[in-house]
Every structure is written in C-alpha cells, then in structure tokens.
Design a protein around this motif. Structure first.
Motif, mmCIF file in Angstrom:
data_model
loop_
_atom_site.group_PDB
_atom_site.id
_atom_site.type_symbol
_atom_site.label_atom_id
_atom_site.label_comp_id
_atom_site.label_asym_id
_atom_site.label_seq_id
_atom_site.Cartn_x
_atom_site.Cartn_y
_atom_site.Cartn_z
ATOM 1 N N ARG A 107 0.832 -1.205 0.000
ATOM 2 C CA ARG A 107 0.000 0.000 0.000
ATOM 3 C C ARG A 107 0.866 1.254 0.000
ATOM 4 O O ARG A 107 0.560 2.237 -0.680
ATOM 5 C CB ARG A 107 -0.937 0.007 1.218
ATOM 6 C CG ARG A 107 -2.077 -0.988 1.118
ATOM 7 C CD ARG A 107 -3.018 -0.907 2.303
ATOM 8 N NE ARG A 107 -4.250 -0.206 1.987
ATOM 9 C CZ ARG A 107 -5.230 -0.696 1.250
ATOM 10 N NH1 ARG A 107 -5.128 -1.896 0.706
ATOM 11 N NH2 ARG A 107 -6.321 0.020 1.024
ATOM 12 N N GLU A 108 1.955 1.218 0.781
ATOM 13 C CA GLU A 108 2.836 2.387 0.839
ATOM 14 C C GLU A 108 3.411 2.695 -0.541
ATOM 15 O O GLU A 108 3.472 3.859 -0.956
ATOM 16 C CB GLU A 108 3.976 2.150 1.838
ATOM 17 C CG GLU A 108 3.544 2.137 3.290
ATOM 18 C CD GLU A 108 2.868 0.819 3.713
ATOM 19 O OE1 GLU A 108 2.977 -0.186 2.954
ATOM 20 O OE2 GLU A 108 2.234 0.804 4.778
ATOM 21 N N GLU A 109 3.810 1.652 -1.262
ATOM 22 C CA GLU A 109 4.353 1.866 -2.606
ATOM 23 C C GLU A 109 3.267 2.324 -3.572
ATOM 24 O O GLU A 109 3.532 3.104 -4.499
ATOM 25 C CB GLU A 109 5.040 0.594 -3.104
ATOM 26 C CG GLU A 109 6.339 0.299 -2.368
ATOM 27 C CD GLU A 109 6.939 -1.046 -2.757
ATOM 28 O OE1 GLU A 109 7.681 -1.066 -3.748
ATOM 29 O OE2 GLU A 109 6.648 -2.057 -2.077
ATOM 30 N N ALA A 110 2.034 1.873 -3.354
ATOM 31 C CA ALA A 110 0.915 2.340 -4.186
ATOM 32 C C ALA A 110 0.687 3.831 -3.976
ATOM 33 O O ALA A 110 0.490 4.589 -4.935
ATOM 34 C CB ALA A 110 -0.347 1.544 -3.859
ATOM 35 N N TYR A 111 0.722 4.267 -2.718
ATOM 36 C CA TYR A 111 0.564 5.691 -2.428
ATOM 37 C C TYR A 111 1.735 6.494 -2.998
ATOM 38 O O TYR A 111 1.541 7.607 -3.500
ATOM 39 C CB TYR A 111 0.419 5.922 -0.924
ATOM 40 C CG TYR A 111 -0.980 5.667 -0.426
ATOM 41 C CD1 TYR A 111 -1.979 6.619 -0.592
ATOM 42 C CD2 TYR A 111 -1.314 4.473 0.197
ATOM 43 C CE1 TYR A 111 -3.271 6.392 -0.149
ATOM 44 C CE2 TYR A 111 -2.615 4.228 0.644
ATOM 45 C CZ TYR A 111 -3.592 5.198 0.473
ATOM 46 O OH TYR A 111 -4.867 4.965 0.900
ATOM 47 N N ALA A 112 2.936 5.940 -2.904
ATOM 48 C CA ALA A 112 4.096 6.622 -3.481
ATOM 49 C C ALA A 112 3.937 6.769 -4.988
ATOM 50 O O ALA A 112 4.260 7.816 -5.560
ATOM 51 C CB ALA A 112 5.372 5.856 -3.151
ATOM 52 N N ALA A 113 3.411 5.738 -5.640
ATOM 53 C CA ALA A 113 3.199 5.794 -7.098
ATOM 54 C C ALA A 113 2.198 6.882 -7.458
ATOM 55 O O ALA A 113 2.359 7.599 -8.452
ATOM 56 C CB ALA A 113 2.732 4.442 -7.611
ATOM 57 N N ALA A 114 1.155 7.027 -6.645
ATOM 58 C CA ALA A 114 0.174 8.093 -6.900
ATOM 59 C C ALA A 114 0.831 9.462 -6.747
ATOM 60 O O ALA A 114 0.597 10.374 -7.552
ATOM 61 C CB ALA A 114 -1.015 7.958 -5.951
ATOM 62 N N GLY A 115 1.673 9.614 -5.718
ATOM 63 C CA GLY A 115 2.385 10.868 -5.532
ATOM 64 C C GLY A 115 3.305 11.181 -6.693
ATOM 65 O O GLY A 115 3.404 12.333 -7.141
ATOM 66 N N HIS A 116 3.965 10.155 -7.205
ATOM 67 C CA HIS A 116 4.860 10.374 -8.345
ATOM 68 C C HIS A 116 4.073 10.660 -9.622
ATOM 69 O O HIS A 116 4.543 11.419 -10.478
ATOM 70 C CB HIS A 116 5.812 9.193 -8.515
ATOM 71 C CG HIS A 116 6.947 9.233 -7.535
ATOM 72 N ND1 HIS A 116 6.872 8.661 -6.286
ATOM 73 C CD2 HIS A 116 8.160 9.821 -7.590
ATOM 74 C CE1 HIS A 116 7.991 8.881 -5.624
ATOM 75 N NE2 HIS A 116 8.788 9.588 -6.395
ATOM 76 N N TYR A 117 2.879 10.088 -9.749
ATOM 77 C CA TYR A 117 2.024 10.445 -10.889
ATOM 78 C C TYR A 117 1.708 11.940 -10.828
ATOM 79 O O TYR A 117 1.777 12.635 -11.844
ATOM 80 C CB TYR A 117 0.728 9.627 -10.877
ATOM 81 C CG TYR A 117 -0.160 9.942 -12.058
ATOM 82 C CD1 TYR A 117 -0.133 9.155 -13.203
ATOM 83 C CD2 TYR A 117 -1.005 11.057 -12.058
ATOM 84 C CE1 TYR A 117 -0.915 9.461 -14.304
ATOM 85 C CE2 TYR A 117 -1.788 11.382 -13.147
ATOM 86 C CZ TYR A 117 -1.746 10.577 -14.268
ATOM 87 O OH TYR A 117 -2.514 10.892 -15.361
ATOM 88 N N VAL A 118 1.352 12.420 -9.643
ATOM 89 C CA VAL A 118 1.065 13.847 -9.477
ATOM 90 C C VAL A 118 2.273 14.677 -9.916
ATOM 91 O O VAL A 118 2.147 15.631 -10.693
ATOM 92 C CB VAL A 118 0.670 14.160 -8.020
ATOM 93 C CG1 VAL A 118 0.609 15.666 -7.779
ATOM 94 C CG2 VAL A 118 -0.671 13.511 -7.664
ATOM 95 N N LEU A 119 3.461 14.306 -9.442
ATOM 96 C CA LEU A 119 4.681 15.037 -9.806
ATOM 97 C C LEU A 119 4.939 15.010 -11.308
ATOM 98 O O LEU A 119 5.336 16.011 -11.899
ATOM 99 C CB LEU A 119 5.895 14.444 -9.093
ATOM 100 C CG LEU A 119 6.064 14.745 -7.615
ATOM 101 C CD1 LEU A 119 7.290 14.016 -7.086
ATOM 102 C CD2 LEU A 119 6.185 16.239 -7.357
ATOM 103 N N ASP A 120 4.734 13.853 -11.913
ATOM 104 C CA ASP A 120 5.027 13.689 -13.339
ATOM 105 C C ASP A 120 4.116 14.524 -14.227
ATOM 106 O O ASP A 120 4.450 14.783 -15.389
ATOM 107 C CB ASP A 120 4.895 12.217 -13.749
ATOM 108 C CG ASP A 120 5.983 11.339 -13.160
ATOM 109 O OD1 ASP A 120 7.014 11.866 -12.708
ATOM 110 O OD2 ASP A 120 5.785 10.100 -13.142
#
Length: 197
Positions: A107-120
């Motif tokens: 789940r933590e990595e899923a949330y990190a992926a969402a954050g990186h999508y926002v950044l990208d």
C-alpha cells in the motif's frame, strides 16, 4: 494549460487557517502563471488532498484528474467514516479523468506511485506539509523532496501532521497556515507569504 499537483497530510486541525493558507498559495500560483489554474491533480485522500481540491474548484472551473493508488473499492477502505467515503465519491463524480494506477507490492508503494504520478503531470506542486523530513514511503515529505530534486515550482502551506502512532492531528501554532513559495516563475509578495529557497 496549468496543472497543480495536490499533496499533503491526512490528519489536519485548524482547518480555517489551512483553507486560508491554501487560498493564499493559489493566489501566489495564479500571479506567477498569469492565468487561473486549469487542472488540479489529486488522489483525493482524506485531509489535505481534498482541502486543496475543494479550494481550487471553488474559485475556478478547473478540471480534476484523479490518479487512484488502488482499485476504488480497496482504496475506500482506508477512509475513516461513511461521511469520508461519501465526500470522496462526491469529488470523484466531478473528475474529468480517473486513472487507476498499476498494482504495487505494498500500500505504501501504491501511495508513493500516486504521488509520483502527481509530480510527473503537474507544473507546480501545492503541498500541505509540516516541513519535516520523510519517515517512510509514499508520504508528503517524500513527494516534496522529489519535487525539489526536480526543481519543480513548489508552494507549501505549513501544517501540523499527527502525533506518531495516533490519528490525533497536531498544530504548528503561529506557523499553521503560513505559506512558503519555492521556484515560482515570478513571485509577487503578499501578506502572510514568504519565499523559500
């Protein structure tokens, strides 16, 4: 087309100060980019994500893009109450685009992926953050640190997080709701705002 990425802490207090801070942050962003925001990108997590989205949508006809870190039904199990789930669904119904991200190992990595999508996909990151370093994966501090590494324009509203191991939000006292601006293309000073590094 200006895209604002929204990230921040889940547990918030003194919401009036934070809402005012988000509005001042948006004033700074609009002044720097000359025109009003056209898109806000947010995973619609509880707390800061939704606060930012509400404030953006209340002042402009911005589009909403929602990267979901998990399948919708699974993601909603992280929300604390029926009211929170209803608020999420209400905002989701206003989204112009919903993206379910690929599965992640945790789940933590899923949330990190969402954050990186926002950044990208954003031109400027708007964060509601306590200013402290990251203590895990996928949190606000990690996303802010990555935004700084990328030299992405960053505007952050000072906010307490929570007492460790609890859901009890904390305040930064006199700092709660203040705004720091970093790397905007132009900067017009406003009361209650100051420029960061």
């Amino acid at each position: 087309m200006l895209a604002i990425g929204a990230v921040g802490h889940r547990f918030l207090t003194e919401l009036d100060k934070l809402a005012s801070g988000v509005d001042r942050a948006l004033d700074q962003i609009e002044a720097a980019f000359v025109h009003h925001p056209s898109t806000v990108i947010s995973a619609l997590a509880e707390g800061a994500d939704r606060l930012i989205v509400y404030r953006v949508l209340s002042r402009s006809k911005a589009k909403l893009i929602v990267p979901l870190p998990l399948p919708q039904s699974d993601y909603m199990t992280d929300f604390s109450s029926p009211e929170s789930r209803e608020a999420f669904l209400g905002l989701l119904s206003q989204a112009d685009q919903v993206i379910t991200l690929p599965p992640a190992p945790t789940r933590e990595e899923a949330y990190a992926a969402a954050g990186h999508y926002v950044l990208d996909h954003c031109d400027v990151l708007l964060a509601v953050w306590n200013g402290k370093e990251a203590h895990g994966t996928g949190g606000t501090a990690e996303i802010v640190a990555e935004a700084r590494r990328r030299h992405l324009p960053l505007v952050w509203v000072h906010a307490g997080n929570r007492t460790p191991g609890t859901r009890r939000p904390t305040t930064l006292g006199a700092e709660q709701g203040k705004v720091t601006v970093e790397r905007l293309p132009t900067s017009h000073s406003q009361q209650g705002c100051h420029n960061g590094p």
